[in-house]
Design a protein around this motif. Structure first.
Motif, PDB file in Angstrom:
ATOM      1  N   UNK A 263       0.845  -1.208   0.000  1.00 33.76           N
ATOM      2  CA  UNK A 263       0.000   0.000   0.000  1.00 33.76           C
ATOM      3  C   UNK A 263       0.872   1.246   0.000  1.00 33.76           C
ATOM      4  N   UNK A 264       0.742   2.057  -1.073  1.00 36.81           N
ATOM      5  CA  UNK A 264       1.472   3.328  -1.108  1.00 36.81           C
ATOM      6  C   UNK A 264       1.009   4.255   0.000  1.00 36.81           C
ATOM      7  N   UNK A 265      -0.264   4.167   0.289  1.00 40.91           N
ATOM      8  CA  UNK A 265      -0.829   4.991   1.353  1.00 40.91           C
ATOM      9  C   UNK A 265      -0.133   4.666   2.686  1.00 40.91           C
ATOM     10  N   UNK A 266      -0.017   3.375   2.995  1.00 38.55           N
ATOM     11  CA  UNK A 266       0.626   2.972   4.248  1.00 38.55           C
ATOM     12  C   UNK A 266       2.085   3.419   4.297  1.00 38.55           C
ATOM     13  N   UNK A 267       2.771   3.326   3.151  1.00 37.21           N
ATOM     14  CA  UNK A 267       4.174   3.715   3.125  1.00 37.21           C
ATOM     15  C   UNK A 267       4.349   5.213   3.359  1.00 37.21           C
ATOM     16  N   UNK A 268       3.458   6.027   2.731  1.00 36.44           N
ATOM     17  CA  UNK A 268       3.515   7.471   2.975  1.00 36.44           C
ATOM     18  C   UNK A 268       3.219   7.783   4.440  1.00 36.44           C
ATOM     19  N   UNK A 269       2.259   7.083   4.988  1.00 37.07           N
ATOM     20  CA  UNK A 269       1.900   7.255   6.396  1.00 37.07           C
ATOM     21  C   UNK A 269       3.102   6.941   7.290  1.00 37.07           C
ATOM     22  N   UNK A 270       3.789   5.845   6.953  1.00 36.15           N
ATOM     23  CA  UNK A 270       4.970   5.447   7.722  1.00 36.15           C
ATOM     24  C   UNK A 270       6.054   6.523   7.681  1.00 36.15           C
ATOM     25  N   UNK A 271       6.291   7.087   6.488  1.00 37.03           N
ATOM     26  CA  UNK A 271       7.316   8.128   6.362  1.00 37.03           C
ATOM     27  C   UNK A 271       6.999   9.302   7.270  1.00 37.03           C
ATOM     28  N   UNK A 272       5.729   9.695   7.325  1.00 38.71           N
ATOM     29  CA  UNK A 272       5.369  10.848   8.156  1.00 38.71           C
ATOM     30  C   UNK A 272       5.474  10.508   9.651  1.00 38.71           C
ATOM     31  N   UNK A 273       5.152   9.292   9.996  1.00 38.99           N
ATOM     32  CA  UNK A 273       5.278   8.871  11.395  1.00 38.99           C
ATOM     33  C   UNK A 273       6.742   8.947  11.847  1.00 38.99           C
ATOM     34  N   UNK A 274       7.637   8.427  11.025  1.00 34.54           N
ATOM     35  CA  UNK A 274       9.067   8.468  11.370  1.00 34.54           C
ATOM     36  C   UNK A 274       9.560   9.910  11.431  1.00 34.54           C
ATOM     37  N   UNK A 275       9.058  10.747  10.526  1.00 28.05           N
ATOM     38  CA  UNK A 275       9.435  12.158  10.542  1.00 28.05           C
ATOM     39  C   UNK A 275       9.039  12.820  11.859  1.00 28.05           C
ATOM     40  N   UNK A 276       7.800  12.579  12.301  1.00 28.35           N
ATOM     41  CA  UNK A 276       7.338  13.163  13.568  1.00 28.35           C
ATOM     42  C   UNK A 276       8.134  12.632  14.753  1.00 28.35           C
ATOM     43  N   UNK A 277       8.538  11.372  14.663  1.00 23.91           N
ATOM     44  CA  UNK A 277       9.351  10.804  15.740  1.00 23.91           C
ATOM     45  C   UNK A 277      10.700  11.499  15.828  1.00 23.91           C
ATOM     46  N   UNK A 278      11.302  11.767  14.676  1.00 21.06           N
ATOM     47  CA  UNK A 278      12.616  12.406  14.657  1.00 21.06           C
ATOM     48  C   UNK A 278      12.554  13.870  15.053  1.00 21.06           C
TER      49      UNK A 278
ATOM     50  N   UNK B  40      13.997   3.579   3.636  1.00 21.18           N
ATOM     51  CA  UNK B  40      14.671   4.079   4.842  1.00 21.18           C
ATOM     52  C   UNK B  40      13.746   4.039   6.042  1.00 21.18           C
ATOM     53  N   UNK B  41      12.482   4.426   5.846  1.00 17.82           N
ATOM     54  CA  UNK B  41      11.509   4.418   6.945  1.00 17.82           C
ATOM     55  C   UNK B  41      11.238   2.996   7.422  1.00 17.82           C
ATOM     56  N   UNK B  42      11.118   2.042   6.494  1.00 17.08           N
ATOM     57  CA  UNK B  42      10.894   0.650   6.875  1.00 17.08           C
ATOM     58  C   UNK B  42      12.061   0.125   7.714  1.00 17.08           C
ATOM     59  N   UNK B  43      13.256   0.440   7.279  1.00 19.03           N
ATOM     60  CA  UNK B  43      14.433  -0.019   8.021  1.00 19.03           C
ATOM     61  C   UNK B  43      14.496   0.595   9.412  1.00 19.03           C
ATOM     62  N   UNK B  44      14.227   1.891   9.501  1.00 23.31           N
ATOM     63  CA  UNK B  44      14.299   2.565  10.799  1.00 23.31           C
ATOM     64  C   UNK B  44      13.234   2.051  11.752  1.00 23.31           C
ATOM     65  N   UNK B  45      12.007   1.859  11.254  1.00 19.83           N
ATOM     66  CA  UNK B  45      10.922   1.378  12.107  1.00 19.83           C
ATOM     67  C   UNK B  45      11.188  -0.050  12.577  1.00 19.83           C
ATOM     68  N   UNK B  46      11.718  -0.884  11.678  1.00 15.93           N
ATOM     69  CA  UNK B  46      11.976  -2.281  12.040  1.00 15.93           C
ATOM     70  C   UNK B  46      13.095  -2.395  13.067  1.00 15.93           C
ATOM     71  N   UNK B  47      13.926  -1.367  13.200  1.00 20.95           N
ATOM     72  CA  UNK B  47      15.015  -1.386  14.169  1.00 20.95           C
ATOM     73  C   UNK B  47      14.601  -0.894  15.546  1.00 20.95           C
ATOM     74  N   UNK B  48      13.345  -0.449  15.661  1.00 23.05           N
ATOM     75  CA  UNK B  48      12.862   0.022  16.953  1.00 23.05           C
ATOM     76  C   UNK B  48      12.390  -1.150  17.804  1.00 23.05           C
TER      77      UNK B  48
END
Length: 997
Positions: free
Chosen positions: A159-174, A225-233
């Motif tokens: 899902x492109x939607x989910x991937x965009x959502x993930x990118x924004x989540x990681x951005x807010x975390x950083x 990059x977002x997938x890798x960062x989230x999976x490392x949490x």
């Protein structure tokens, strides 16, 4: 300390983990086998821990708990608290998921469980997900959520939607510090991290679709990059068939509840200059790595903002860890309550375990430094002012906190003084002055800014004037913490540096203080650097923050507020003048250590203006450093033999000094420096100063215009050629330079050279000193040791016999040089001058200009100018139309013993005189004619015959030299003349007979 748990090994199902932990515990302690099998979640293990009383069992089990997955700790060593993360959230939790995978199953059940616990959760299961583009409303919901739960299911990445959502989540975390919890449902963490299986297939399809779009390809990189960062949490992993879904959801809900209840630390009301510093520290933490434990330090002096920086980082990264701990005031609490208290605090704050330890050995193995008791991925941040603390615990990486720049300092000052980022321009001068005073120290900027709030310009100026005189008490108290932690010797060295040595080279500071204290202080300098009290600059200078300097000065001032003379150190010009004028000094070091004036050890004066040289300085002085001395000379009384403690004398940059004092009487003297003296120095006395061949050329370069140079008793072997450039040098004393072998350079205008007892002189150097060329160039007073040398032929008249030599002159007083080869008996004490039978007083030529008693124990040559014109003008009236008789007589000291039996006999005197030949040389260009200086008595009854004979001799070759007569006593002269007459008459008869034939 912070611990991450992201590897596949750490994300095993609970049953597998319990089995593995049980096996590990069995290897360490057989008594824990059943315990580890009984324990399920971390909370249940903590509850079980409390039931055991045996210290060894409890300690081992505690180590197990701290090593469990999802364990996270953050520990700091700060002083004060002050939020980097906003607390203004609309939702507690935002759930990101792939609807077709889990919406009506796992995700729906998770949402209900969270809601039932009162956790305000956002889930987009109705209207927001329309098409493939993420809507602004959904982006806002992500930004307004404290925690984001990402449900990684099998088809999440399709899902492109989910991937965009993930990118924004990681951005807010950083950027905002919101927390992220990954949940792996129906997929492996490694598939997400490494893009394997369905995640790899989905990303490959997206890449095929985006090959012709550069913009979309950039998004593809962001997704990876977002997938890798989230999976490392640190997160939760569910594998179907290994546990109940309801238990899995309960663990997630418990974790979320714990994180929601964690309140971010308050950092500061106004954040200035933190962003770049946070970035630098994060690079050291290497949050993307889960290999091992990372421990770093934040180093800096008090008030530099170490704690605020640590708090901001703690808030920013805490969402990535399961357990958190921030310890305040570690030093104070450890002193007050002991290390057991700190161990209890760590356990209470990190895993919620409340206990009391009877001994420090019952708790965790150590507080910091050893990472073996922490799980992989943990992070520890230590704030300290002591670099040695980090080094001693093997902590290699640290961030050194530095002050704010001018723009940042002004911004912080405005927020404190005006509660705004802008100010009335009329206060610009006040603000700039306050910024200069604080020198970038955040603590000082906050304190001064708060005290300036609401005050008029005049009141602000008055307040800053006060701070210039007396540091603010709050600032002084904080900065003084490091000073109080030093031992007595280290404190004393710090005060010396604060009062006198800022910006001086480290080597200079070490040398002066070594001489002052009598022992090496290099280790003390190292401790001060480690404690962040001083720094060593790139060029080797000792520096310290202006306010730390003020702190040290204030400590000394507090020793006696109203009586400067009772302080241990003086540095203020007015105080020093007052103390010296009133003679009320109680010092051991003026400009350094001061205790009593009669116990003064070190005196340092820079640019002091004096109308006359000081006549008295205590004889206890060890070090005298006087730069830019304004007079031509120092009083000789300062360097008398009673100064037996004096080791160091420095007279650098003394542009008016013309006489360098004689330090030969200082028995413990070691170092003498007079750098950058300008050309007016004409007197240099460096007797017994340990001068070597390396330093002598440097000395001569500094003193090119010297007129008098005393170098006796030194160690150099060669008098270098560069001495020849000293055109003004008139007097050179080299006495007792035992190692001197070669004299290579002699100044062209030298008058006097003494090399008494320079027994190593080479034969070539001795011949050079006896040369007629050197003498006629003006060097008419020379003395040096001889070996086989005899009187040179250029001395026209020579005498060996009765210790006397004489000549007659008329018309003009001649220039006469005499030579004496003195035997090494030590008994010839004088060479006296008589004119027409009358003795000339003060004419002892063996003393000539040197103040050195010449009666050497080895053979020496003395060449000296009789200075007849001066002697006769002072004491006699002579008739130049008549012959004037001049005689030199040797005097033997025969009363050196109190007993008659040791007196010298007449025969001994004759032998001494016979071994002391003398000679006379007439400088021809200063005499009228050769006939105006003669070596025989012109009034003798045989004078006419002598004249006839001399005239006759000019017509015949004779083995005798016309210009060389050897006097051997009156009787011997008459015998010689008679023999000469007979030979001459015989020659004349032979000549007449020949002509007749």
């Amino acid at each position: 300390m912070v611990q991450q748990h992201d590897s596949d090994e750490n994300l095993l199902p609970p049953m597998k983990r319990r089995e593995r932990r049980g096996r590990q515990a069995t290897r360490r302690s057989g008594s824990l086998i059943g315990v580890m099998r009984e324990l399920g979640s971390r909370k249940s293990r903590v509850r079980a821990l409390a039931s055991y009383e045996d210290p060894d069992t409890k300690s081992t089990l505690l180590t197990e708990i701290l090593s469990l997955p999802f364990t996270l700790m953050a520990m700091q060593l700060p002083y004060s608290s002050s939020s980097f993360v906003s607390n203004d959230f609309t939702y507690d939790v935002f759930i990101s998921f792939r609807g077709t995978d889990t919406q009506f199953g796992f995700t729906g059940n998770l949402y209900k469980a969270l809601s039932d616990k009162g956790i305000n959760t956002f889930i987009d299961d109705k209207e927001l997900k329309k098409g493939d583009e993420i809507t602004p409303s959904l982006l806002k919901s992500i930004e307004e959520s404290r925690i984001a739960i990402i449900v990684f299911s099998k088809e999440y990445a399709s899902s492109l939607f989910c991937l965009d959502e993930l990118v924004h989540i990681i951005h807010c975390s950083n950027e905002k510090g919101s927390k992220v919890i990954p949940v792996f449902y129906g997929t492996e963490p490694s598939h997400v991290r490494k893009l394997n299986d369905s995640y790899g297939e989905a990303l490959a399809k997206h890449e095929d679709q985006f090959q012709n779009s550069k913009e979309n390809m950039e998004w593809l990189l962001k997704w990876k990059k977002a997938l890798n960062q989230a999976a490392n949490l640190s997160g939760h992993h569910f594998n179907l068939g290994n546990e109940y879904e309801r238990d899995f959801i309960e663990k997630i809900v418990t974790d979320v509840s714990y994180k929601i209840n964690h309140v971010p630390l308050h950092v500061a009301d106004y954040l200035v200059g933190l962003k770049s510093r946070i970035s630098e520290v994060n690079s050291l933490l290497d949050l993307g790595s889960t290999d091992g434990v990372c421990i770093i330090g934040i180093l800096g002096t008090e008030g530099m903002g170490k704690t605020k920086l640590a708090q901001a980082i703690y808030n920013l990264i805490s969402n990535q860890f399961e357990c958190l701990c921030f310890l305040h005031n570690v030093r104070e609490n450890s002193v007050k309550h002991g290390l057991e208290y700190l161990q209890e605090q760590i356990l209470s704050k990190s895993i919620g375990f409340e206990t009391k330890f009877g001994h420090v050995n019952e708790g965790i193995p150590v507080l910091i430094g050893q990472a073996g008791w922490l799980g992989r991925g943990s992070r520890v941040i230590i704030t300290t002012r002591d670099k040695q603390l980090l080094s001693s615990h093997g902590i290699k990486f640290f961030y050194e906190a530095y002050g704010l720049n001018k723009e940042q300092a002004l911004e912080l000052l405005r927020t404190k003084a005006f509660k705004s980022k802008k100010n009335d321009s009329s206060y610009d001068y006040i603000l700039n002055r306050a910024v200069k005073y604080a020198s970038g120290l955040p603590l000082a900027l906050e304190v001064v800014g708060s005290n300036l709030f609401g005050k008029s310009i005049a009141e602000c100026e008055s307040l800053l004037d006060k701070y210039d005189r007396i540091p603010h008490e709050d600032i002084q108290k904080i900065l003084k913490v490091s000073y109080d932690a030093l031992d007595e010797e280290q404190q004393s060295v710090f005060l010396d540096i604060a009062c006198f040595f800022k910006e001086r080279r480290k080597e200079f500071v070490q040398e002066v203080l070594h001489d002052h204290y009598g022992y090496c202080i290099k280790s003390h300098i190292g401790v001060l650097v480690d404690k962040s009290l001083i720094k060593i600059s790139f060029y080797g200078g000792v520096t310290l923050h202006d306010l730390i300097e003020d702190m040290g000065i204030e400590i000394v001032r507090q020793e006696s507020r109203n009586k400067p003379g009772e302080r241990s150190r003086l540095w203020c010009h007015d105080d020093i003048v007052h103390v010296l004028q009133k003679n009320i000094v109680t010092m051991t070091l003026l400009f350094l250590h001061l205790i009593t004036y009669d116990n003064l050890k070190t005196l340092v004066i820079k640019s002091g203006q004096f109308s006359k040289s000081p006549m008295y300085i205590p004889s206890t002085l060890r070090v005298l450093i006087w730069e830019r001395y304004s007079l031509k000379s120092l009083s000789s009384s300062i360097f008398s033999e009673k100064f037996n403690y004096m080791k160091v004398l420095t007279l650098n940059h003394c542009h008016y000094l013309t006489h360098i004092p004689d330090v030969s009487g200082l028995s413990n003297f070691e170092k003498f420096s007079f750098k950058k003296l300008i050309s007016n120095v004409d007197h240099v006395l460096l007797n017994q100063s340990n001068l070597s061949d390396e330093c002598l050329p440097i000395l001569l370069k500094w003193c090119a215009n010297v007129k008098l140079l005393y170098l006796s008793g030194n160690n150099f072997k060669i008098l270098p050629e560069c001495l020849s450039v000293c055109h003004l040098l008139r007097i050179l004393n080299l006495d007792e330079c035992k190692a001197l072998e070669e004299i290579r350079g002699i100044p062209p205008n030298l008058n006097y050279l003494s090399a008494m007892e320079c027994d190593s002189l080479s034969s070539s150097s001795r011949r050079r000193l006896l040369s007629q060329k050197l003498h006629e160039a003006g060097c008419t007073d020379i003395r040096f040791p001889t070996r086989t040398e005899e009187i040179p032929d250029w001395f026209e008249h020579q005498s060996r016999g009765h210790g006397t030599i004489s000549f007659w002159f008329r018309k003009k007083i001649p220039s006469i040089t005499s030579i004496l080869l003195c035997p090494g008996t030590g008994q010839i004490s004088e060479v006296d001058l008589f004119v027409n039978g009358d003795e000339c007083y003060d004419s002892n030529y063996l003393w000539c200009g040197s103040n050195f008693m010449a009666s050497p124990d080895s053979e020496h040559a003395f060449l000296f100018d009789l200075k007849l014109e001066e002697q006769i003008d002072l004491q006699y009236e002579v008739d130049l139309a008549e012959w004037t008789h001049v005689e030199l007589k040797l005097t033997i000291e025969d009363d050196y013993s109190d007993t008659e039996e040791n007196d010298i006999s007449e025969d001994e005197k004759i032998n001494i005189l016979r071994s002391a030949p003398m000679g006379i040389h007439v400088l021809k260009e200063k005499s009228n004619t050769e006939e105006d200086v003669i070596f025989t008595n012109p009034y003798n009854r045989k004078r006419k015959l002598d004249e006839y004979l001399n005239a006759s001799l000019s017509q015949f070759e004779s083995p005798l030299k016309k210009q060389r007569l050897v006097g051997v006593g009156v009787l011997e002269i008459e015998i010689f003349q008679q023999q000469h007459l007979e030979a001459l008459l015989s020659g004349m008869r032979n000549m007449v007979l020949t002509e007749t034939k």
